[in-house]
Design an enzyme around this catalytic site. Structure first.
Site, PDB file in Angstrom:
ATOM      1  CB  SER A   1     -61.633  16.288  22.945  1.00 10.02           C
ATOM      2  OG  SER A   1     -62.141  16.768  21.724  1.00 10.02           O
TER       3      SER A   1
ATOM      4  CE1 TYR B   1     -57.008  15.773  20.310  1.00  8.43           C
ATOM      5  CE2 TYR B   1     -59.221  15.838  19.391  1.00  8.43           C
ATOM      6  CZ  TYR B   1     -58.294  16.277  20.314  1.00  8.43           C
ATOM      7  OH  TYR B   1     -58.653  17.220  21.248  1.00  8.43           O
TER       8      TYR B   1
END
Length: 689
Positions: A566, A579
């Site tokens: 990501s 996250y």
């Protein structure tokens, strides 16, 4: 026993002409004990009008490279009989001249090249002709006393033609043999097959089936009086034990047979296969030669028989025997090529197409799953032929030199040129976790579009099955399979890789993509939320990568892993500490594996996307609301917000990420490992430094 399945009502509804031939051909091809995959041919003679409006006699014959079971009207070629029939007066006609001549006889240049055996059909005076390769008939034709057996079954109703390679000479021999026997109802071609005929499509079909049934009855009576294949040497292992062994040994086999080019594997443990591989005669009988010339291109002249004792030897011994066996087979095949080659011949892959393992069954190799299954299907026909022939007498095959010249025969190889060219991911297997989601499904489709075999792994098995089904519908049966996988469960992950090994022999590409996302201010992040992110995105990526690493090492042919990280892997996202932290973990884990995998040819790289909303289960969850709240905007404004913050002012779609994944997995990146690519439209805060 072959069955008569002609449907008179359906046949009566067909348009007169080629559709009658299509129907008969499909019926014949639907039973592989009657006709091999891609083999055999059918014809019918009609009256048509040429481009001048004149009536001419036309023969419709199967086009080269098509399969009787599935062919349609456009797969047949129409030829002017008046131009062909005079050829029978010739004494000889080389293959190249025959092919060129027939090209001038076609009523339409857009029709496919007519079958190698076109003259066989043209020289016979009957309206409908079938040439097939039935197991029972070839059992007779490959028995050392075949002609005598034929006399016992058919009396004076048959014509026996000694083995000659298909072409002008064989066609003329058949025509003359039939003309000289007023009682002839069939032709038996030594070591080859059957020719039958009729004045209607139905009577031709009936004759084909009835002739085969007579042979089957005779052979079955003899089989019941004999100990098949000399009796049992070993008992087959229990099914669960066979699969357990295969799951571990298939990657070893795949690595061994992929020295020159990667191969896709399949396995077969049908009762007839187990009966043969566990028999007393299998080691010697399997090495005599091919049961039919049509088999050679797909099975090679002989299989590799692994002389392993399933009752006293372990799996480690089996692995050693496979490696040494493939090495010996390869060197012997290269010597076979050298002994027989002619100018211009180019050697095929030297590895075996058929591997017989006592106790376990048969493993087949090919450039694709479909072609490995063809090799297996053809060898099952060979087993049936050997079973019949040894009940009648001794099984005999073509001499080595003739086997070679059929295997490398330009007219036979032409069929192979009709297949689509290989693409970037042909001969490769890719496993994608989170394969039912937006990025995952785009990656699955991307690999499949360039020839790859795809394993769609997802907790959402219905979604995975949907994606796999779409790929199989688009590219052919067996190109994709779905597996249910919870990446946090070690047994799920291991089971998925075992299924990959059983289905295709192993894997070449693994995309670590399964995911979720949560958003909370750091001081409100619960241990449950932290562990959820760590379990799925940390432990999950670890477990998948570890099993992939093991299987790639067993194959010893390298491999590629792509981690889908990501933007947050390198950028500290607000209200996303759990996250973002685990996404950073993923990319560093990828680098660590890359450092260890280099010596084994295993590459590991990462793709860092941002804000891929389309088709995403993550962005369809509370994550959208949470991220919108973090930016102080409405959820429906999020996509535009993300677009405006990119340097390129673009939105990012699943296909964009799939393109980067495909790049890392491809030969274009074969010298790249431990690398990251951002696909985010240019988020300055995430520029790698």
């Amino acid at each position: 026993m072959v069955k008569h399945i002609w449907d008179s009502e359906r046949a009566a509804q067909l348009p007169k002409g080629v559709e009658e031939l299509v129907y008969r051909s499909n019926l014949i091809g639907s039973d592989r004990t009657v006709c091999n995959w891609g083999g055999g041919n059918t014809s019918m003679k009609t009256t048509e009008k040429d481009f001048r409006g004149r009536e001419i006699e036309v023969m419709w014959v199967k086009g080269s490279g098509s399969d009787l079971a599935t062919m349609k009207a456009h797969n047949f070629s129409g030829l002017k009989l008046d131009d062909i029939r005079p050829l029978i007066k010739r004494d000889q006609m080389p293959d190249e001249e025959m092919v060129d001549y027939l090209s001038h006889c076609m009523i339409d240049s857009k029709h496919p090249r007519p079958s190698i055996e076109t003259l066989l059909h043209a020289f016979l005076p009957y309206k409908h002709v079938d040439h097939t390769h039935p197991d029972a008939i070839i059992s007779i034709c490959c028995a050392d006393n075949g002609k005598q057996i034929a006399e016992d079954i058919y009396g004076n109703r048959f014509v026996w033609v000694p083995y000659v390679r298909p072409g002008f000479t064989l066609s003329k021999m058949i025509a003359e043999g039939v003309a000289n026997n007023p009682h002839a109802e069939l032709v038996l071609m030594e070591k080859h097959g059957l020719v039958t005929w009729g004045e209607t499509s139905e009577t031709c079909y009936q004759k084909t089936i009835s002739i085969i049934q007579e042979a089957e009855q005779y052979i079955n009576d003899r089989i019941n009086q004999h100990e098949v294949f000399g009796g049992k040497r070993y008992q087959p292992l229990p099914e669960d034990k066979r699969k357990q062994i295969l799951a571990g040994i298939m990657p070893v086999i795949r690595g061994a047979v992929s020295e020159e080019k990667k191969m896709i594997l399949s396995y077969d443990d049908h009762d007839d296969v187990l009966e043969f591989v566990n028999s007393v005669q299998a080691p010697a009988l399997s090495q005599i030669g091919a049961a039919c010339p049509d088999h050679l291109v797909h099975t090679k002249r002989v299989p590799l028989y692994i002389d392993w004792n399933p009752e006293t030897q372990d799996v480690h011994k089996l692995a050693d025997l496979i490696k040494s066996g493939v090495e010996t087979f390869t060197s012997e095949y290269q010597a076979y090529f050298t002994r027989n080659q002619q100018d211009g011949d180019q050697i095929f892959e030297s590895a075996p197409r058929v591997i017989l393992i006592p106790g376990i069954g048969m493993v087949n190799t090919g450039k694709s799953y479909a072609m490995s299954k063809v090799s297996g299907a053809l060898y099952r026909r060979a087993i049936a032929v050997m079973k019949g022939a040894t009940a009648l007498g001794q099984f005999v095959s073509l001499h080595e030199n003739e086997s070679y010249h059929v295997e490398y025969w330009p007219l036979e190889l032409y069929k192979l040129t009709l297949a689509p060219p290989e693409a970037e991911f042909s001969r490769k297997v890719a496993l994608i976790t989170g394969g039912a989601g937006g990025i995952g499904s785009a990656a699955c489709r991307r690999f499949a579009a360039e020839g790859g075999h795809v394993i769609v792994a997802d907790l959402n098995i219905e979604g995975a099955q949907k994606i796999a089904g779409e790929i199989n519908d688009a590219y052919g049966k067996g190109r994709a399979m779905a597996v249910k996988m919870d990446v946090t469960k070690e047994e799920d992950v291991q089971s998925a890789f075992e299924r990959a090994a059983l289905a295709y022999g192993g894997i070449d590409i693994v995309v670590n993509n399964a995911g979720l996302a949560t958003s909370s201010p750091f001081d409100e992040t619960s241990l449950k939320e932290w562990n959820l992110n760590m379990n799925v995105l940390g432990t999950g990526y670890f477990l998948v990568a570890r099993e992939a690493f093991k299987q790639m090492k067993h194959q010893n042919r390298g491999g590629s892993m792509v981690f889908v990280g990501s933007k947050n892997s390198v950028y500290a996202g607000k209200n996303a500490s759990a996250y973002s932290s685990v996404k950073a973990l993923e990319t560093h884990l990828a680098r660590c594996i890359a450092a260890e995998g280099g010596e084994f040819g295993i590459r590991v790289n990462s793709v860092l996307p941002d804000a891929v909303l389309q088709g995403s289960a993550i962005w369809g969850s509370s994550w959208r609301e949470e991220r919108a709240a973090a930016y102080g905007i409405e959820p429906d404004q999020l996509e535009e917000h993300y677009r405006k913050r990119t340097a390129l002012l673009v939105n990012i779609y699943p296909e964009d990420i799939a393109e980067a994944i495909a790049f890392f997995a491809s030969s274009k990146a074969e010298k790249t490992t431990g690398c990251m690519i951002t696909v985010d439209g240019g988020v300055p805060a995430a520029f790698t430094r």
